[in-house]
Design a protein around this motif. Structure first.
Motif, mmCIF file in Angstrom:
data_model
loop_
_atom_site.group_PDB
_atom_site.id
_atom_site.type_symbol
_atom_site.label_atom_id
_atom_site.label_comp_id
_atom_site.label_asym_id
_atom_site.label_seq_id
_atom_site.Cartn_x
_atom_site.Cartn_y
_atom_site.Cartn_z
ATOM 1 N N MET A 11 0.756 -1.123 -0.022
ATOM 2 C CA MET A 11 0.001 0.038 -0.146
ATOM 3 C C MET A 11 1.111 1.137 0.106
ATOM 4 O O MET A 11 0.389 2.159 0.323
ATOM 5 N N HIS A 13 3.280 2.241 1.877
ATOM 6 C CA HIS A 13 3.694 2.921 3.498
ATOM 7 C C HIS A 13 5.055 3.160 3.541
ATOM 8 O O HIS A 13 5.548 3.980 4.213
ATOM 9 N N ALA A 14 6.139 2.730 2.486
ATOM 10 C CA ALA A 14 7.558 3.253 2.511
ATOM 11 C C ALA A 14 8.492 2.918 3.430
ATOM 12 O O ALA A 14 9.360 3.322 3.683
ATOM 13 N N GLN A 15 7.946 2.162 4.588
ATOM 14 C CA GLN A 15 9.071 1.802 5.555
ATOM 15 C C GLN A 15 10.016 1.119 5.214
ATOM 16 O O GLN A 15 11.232 1.244 5.359
ATOM 17 N N CYS A 16 9.854 0.178 4.200
ATOM 18 C CA CYS A 16 10.738 -0.428 3.483
ATOM 19 C C CYS A 16 11.914 0.204 2.792
ATOM 20 O O CYS A 16 13.181 0.222 3.217
ATOM 21 N N ALA A 32 6.350 -0.616 -3.842
ATOM 22 C CA ALA A 32 7.595 -0.830 -3.772
ATOM 23 C C ALA A 32 8.315 -1.799 -4.796
ATOM 24 O O ALA A 32 7.407 -2.900 -5.219
ATOM 25 N N CYS A 54 6.430 -3.498 7.769
ATOM 26 C CA CYS A 54 5.614 -3.366 6.710
ATOM 27 C C CYS A 54 4.208 -3.587 7.239
ATOM 28 O O CYS A 54 3.996 -4.837 7.536
ATOM 29 N N PRO A 55 3.451 -2.749 7.111
ATOM 30 C CA PRO A 55 2.006 -2.687 7.884
ATOM 31 C C PRO A 55 0.958 -3.595 7.200
ATOM 32 O O PRO A 55 0.141 -4.192 7.679
ATOM 33 N N ILE A 59 6.163 -8.232 2.148
ATOM 34 C CA ILE A 59 7.429 -8.411 2.074
ATOM 35 C C ILE A 59 7.970 -10.152 2.086
ATOM 36 O O ILE A 59 7.245 -10.178 3.303
HETATM 37 FE FE1 F3S Z 1 4.752 -1.321 0.454
HETATM 38 FE FE2 F3S Z 1 5.111 -2.490 2.803
HETATM 39 FE FE3 F3S Z 1 7.157 -1.148 1.706
HETATM 40 S S1 F3S Z 1 3.360 -1.519 1.990
HETATM 41 S S2 F3S Z 1 5.891 0.617 0.367
HETATM 42 S S3 F3S Z 1 6.378 -2.805 1.031
HETATM 43 S S4 F3S Z 1 6.560 -0.954 3.964
#
Ligand code: F3S
Length: 64
Positions: A11, A13-16, A32, A54-55, A59
């Motif tokens: 979604m 969230h960009a934590q990765c 991602a 990652c919410p 991954i």
């Molecule tokens: Fe996507 Fe999870 Fe990264 S939602 S952008 S894979 S933190």
């Protein structure tokens, strides 16, 4: 080590990308993508940290 992003779960969230910018980058759709087909084992801790953060559980580490 293969790293997989499940596009249907990501979604954006960009934590990765924050944790491991040398592994993950967000594409034009805000999803991602992994930057290489194969990563050395030295990347594993950062990838595992990304997995934990990652919410949407998008991954995976693949068997290689
Ligand atoms: Fe996507 Fe999870 Fe990264 S939602 S952008 S894979 S933190």
């Amino acid at each position: 080590m293969k790293v997989i992003v499940l596009r249907e779960l990501c979604m954006g969230h960009a934590q990765c990308e924050d944790i491991a910018p040398d592994v993950f980058s967000l594409d034009d759709e805000g999803i991602a993508v992994v930057l290489q087909d194969d990563f050395p084992e030295s990347f594993r801790p950062k990838v595992e940290q990304s997995i934990r953060h990652c919410p949407t559980n998008a991954i995976l580490i693949g068997d290689s």
